[in-house]
Structure formats: structure tokens, C-alpha cells
Design an enzyme around this catalytic site. Structure first.
Site, PDB file in Angstrom:
ATOM      1  N   ASP A   1      12.130  -3.021  -3.179  1.00  0.00           N
ATOM      2  CA  ASP A   1      11.516  -3.626  -4.349  1.00  0.00           C
ATOM      3  C   ASP A   1      10.394  -4.562  -3.928  1.00  0.00           C
ATOM      4  OD1 ASP A   1      13.396  -2.356  -5.922  1.00  0.00           O
ATOM      5  OD2 ASP A   1      14.750  -4.085  -5.962  1.00  0.00           O
ATOM      6  N   LYS A   2       9.462  -4.791  -4.823  1.00  0.00           N
ATOM      7  CA  LYS A   2       8.314  -5.652  -4.543  1.00  0.00           C
ATOM      8  C   LYS A   2       8.738  -6.981  -3.939  1.00  0.00           C
ATOM      9  CE  LYS A   2       4.785  -8.387  -6.907  1.00  0.00           C
ATOM     10  NZ  LYS A   2       4.239  -8.811  -8.215  1.00  0.00           N
TER      11      LYS A   2
END
Length: 390
Positions: free
Chosen positions: A214-215
Site C-alpha cells: 500500500d502507498k
């Protein structure tokens, strides 16, 4: 917490906080010997869609050499690609076939091109994504300079390279870096950086990315640098031969078993399409998801746990911990809140263990958490012993 759950504690007694002060991550998580269930794979080209891998001759493409290479200039001319449907794709849906023939663009983007009249079949507009193609059909695709179309460009960036050879790249991704272009993030992604890092990335689906973070998750990522390595890595991950360990900073004092095997299906949250959720076993859209959670230390406000992934579902650790009642610090999407300056989810991909995808050599990569994570641990009073036993 829902009823009818499958929790498989490795111990029936929760560990006491006093005992945890001397515990070490590597002492508490046992690693089986590395095994190669499949030989390194060579002949097939990676498949980016459903079905078995297929081999497509790159010479089938006809790229208009007169197209102006304008990079991210929004006024750039469209690129025209033409190809003949090979026998392997006979009777395939048009959108699925195009996703194989033009792997650097997403299936949804190609579907939009068809709806916009930018794809022709035997010279006539091909508007329906579900149309079936025949071997020998001639396709022409006008790749228009939309933000998505221009997202697959090389953008030099400083990559934190942990390991690199001719086939494999291991990078440490910082929190805040998006892995793959998507709505709202068409540039400045890890994929853009990989395209600038080595020439071979442009020949690989997704520039060699075989799994994502995830970012706002930091940590180690595997990236293939060759088709041979990419095919082998995809199969190794699917066969659960790549061991992935995370550190997670979760809200609340730990009140369940010190080791839990959470085996709960994950799918899209029916009440919020931006979230994932644990679903009932009979629910539509749920996919098998299994995480082993090991307690490292706990205090009144928070707990430090190690998580081992056995599957790789979207937001898997975040969802499983929130479902247990321990959302990650800083993870607003799943009920977490900011503590000790931790403004992103407290999750770090700390360790990767695998056999080299080509030569089979055992590999073991470790990267400790970044400064924001360590600062939060220090302020929380949680104990973390990073020493690796000899």
C-alpha cells in the site's frame, strides 16, 4: 468480533508482557527450510490475465515509427498499434486479448478505448469488449495521450536498492510512494522509477512488479528484471514459497493468544467500496486470506505484533487486525487514529525469504523500520529487539 470465526492459536495461553521484554522477532517466528516446489521457469512469457501463460511473438506488433515521442506532453500525438490475433487467443474476449497483446496498459483502459471507437477489427470499429476474436483477425489500437496512457513513462528517482542482479531487484519502498499508476497517481510511482532504472523494465508487464505494498506501507518489495524471473516469482508467491514478514503497530492492549493464525476470507466491504472486510465464508466475492500474528510486546495503549502473510489480499493485515479489534495506529480507513506522530498506518514489510527465481540460491533480506515507526515505538514504551540470532 463476528461469531463462527476460524482462529487457530498456536498457544492456548496469552504471553505475559513481562516475558515479552526478552523476546526477539526471529526467536518467536519459526522459519521452515526453503524449498523449491517448482524448477526455475524459462520458456513461457508471463501472462497478465486469466488462463495459462502464452508465448506471443513481439514481431506481431506494428508500431508507427513516425509518432512523436513526447513523453508526458498532453499534446502528444496518439500511438497507433496494429497486430494480428495469434492462434493462442482464438475465441478470446476482445478486451482480454488486447490486455495480453498490449500488456503495459490496463484492461479497463483498453475497454475505454474500445468504447471511444479507438479500436478497429478488420478496419471496422470494435465497440464491444465482450466480442469474440478469431485467429488471424487484424486489430488496430489508437493509444491516445490520456493521463493513464502517459503514466508508463520513465521517471528517474532515487531507489533504495537492497539487492540487484540480472534477474531480480529488491527495493525498500518508503511510505508515501505509490507502487503502480492509478487514478490520482498517474506519475511519480515506483513503476515509473523502475522504467528509468533499467531498460528491460519496459519489456515486462507492470515493469516487473510481482506484488505490491500500500502507498503508506514501508518495506521490502520484490521486482523481476527478466521474463524468466517474473514467471518464476509469480508462481513462487502463488505457491506460498516466498516468506513475507511485517511489523505492525496496533491500538490497544493485547488480550488474545500470543500467536494467532487468522484464516478469514477477505472481500470488498459492501457498505464502503473503498474498504475491504472479513466476509462470511459463503459470501460472494470473498477470497481466502490467512495471516499469522505473533505478539512481540504490549502496553495499555498499543501492541507491537509481527505478521506473516500466507496469502496476499488487498489490505490483508490491516483488515485482519481491525477485525480482531486491533486496528493499526494511523490507519484511519480501518478505525485507527494518529498516535506518537504516526500519521500513516503503522505497517512495515521487514523481511523477505525466498529461493532465487533463476538459480535457486537461498535469499534472506531484512530492512528495519523507518524513523517514524521507530519514533512511535520509542514514545509508546513498546519493546522491540532487532538483534538477529546467529
Amino acid at each position: 468480533m463476528s461469531t463462527g470465526v476460524v482462529l487457530q492459536p498456536a498457544s492456548t495461553k496469552a504471553a505475559k508482557p513481562a516475558q515479552l521484554a526478552t523476546d526477539n522477532l526471529f526467536e518467536r517466528i519459526k522459519h521452515p527450510s526453503l524449498q523449491r516446489k517448482h524448477p526455475a521457469l524459462a520458456s513461457e512469457i508471463i501472462s497478465t490475465g486469466d488462463g495459462a501463460p502464452i508465448s506471443i511473438d513481439p514481431s506481431a506488433f506494428e508500431v508507427d515509427e513516425s509518432v512523436d515521442d513526447a513523453g508526458d506532453d498532453s499534446s502528444a500525438a496518439a500511438e497507433l498499434r496494429a497486430c494480428e490475433v495469434p492462434a493462442e487467443l482464438h475465441r478470446w474476449r476482445a478486451d482480454r486479448a488486447l490486455a495480453h497483446l498490449i500488456p503495459e496498459f490496463s484492461r479497463s483502459y483498453l475497454q475505454q478505448l474500445m468504447a471511444d471507437g479507438a479500436v478497429t477489427l478488420q478496419g471496422a470499429p470494435l465497440l464491444k469488449a465482450a466480442s469474440r476474436l478469431s485467429a488471424g483477425d487484424r486489430l488496430a489500437v489508437e493509444l491516445r495521450p490520456t493521463p493513464q496512457a502517459q503514466s508508463f513513462v520513465a521517471q528517474p528517482m532515487a531507489l533504495d536498492v537492497v539487492f540487484e542482479d540480472d534477474h531480480l531487484l529488491v527495493v525498500h519502498k518508503p511510505a508515501g510512494l505509490v507502487v503502480h499508476p492509478a487514478a490520482g497517481h498517474w506519475s511519480g510511482t515506483l513503476l515509473n522509477g523502475l522504467l528509468a532504472h533499467h531498460a528491460g523494465a519496459a519489456t515486462l508487464p507492470r515493469a516487473g512488479i510481482v506484488h505490491r505494498l500500500d502507498k503508506d506501507t514501508s518495506g521490502l518489495m520484490l521486482v523481476a528484471k527478466s521474463r524468466l524471473a517474473m514467471e518464476a516469482l509469480v508462481r513462487a508467491i502463488a505457491a506460498r514459497e516466498v516468506q513475507r514478514e511485517y511489523l505492525a503497530l496496533a491500538h490497544g492492549a493485547w488480550r488474545v493468544a500470543s500467536v494467532l493464525d487468522v484464516d478469514q476470507p477477505i472481500g470488498r466491504d459492501v457498505n464502503n467500496r473503498l474498504r475491504m472486510a472479513v466476509l462470511r465464508p459463503d459470501a460472494t466475492g470473498g477470497k481466502t486470506a490467512r495471516t499469522t500474528v505473533t505478539l512481540l510486546d504490549t502496553q495499555t495503549q498499543a501492541s507491537l505484533v509481527a505478521c506473516k502473510l500466507h496469502t496476499g489480499r488487498t489490505h490483508q493485515i490491516r483488515v485482519h487486525l481491525a477485525w480482531l479489534g486491533y486496528p493499526l495506529v494511523g490507519d484511519a480507513l480501518y478505525g485507527g487514529r494518529v498516535l506518537w506522530g504516526m500519521t500513516r498506518q503503522g505497517l512495515h514489510a521487514r523481511r523477505l525469504r525466498l529461493a532465487h527465481p533463476v538459480n535457486g540460491a537461498p535469499l534472506d533480506f531484512l530492512r528495519e523500520p523507518p524513523a517514524d515507526f521507530l519514533q512511535a515505538l520509542a514514545q509508546s514504551g513498546l519493546h522491540y529487539n532487532a538483534v538477529i540470532p546467529g
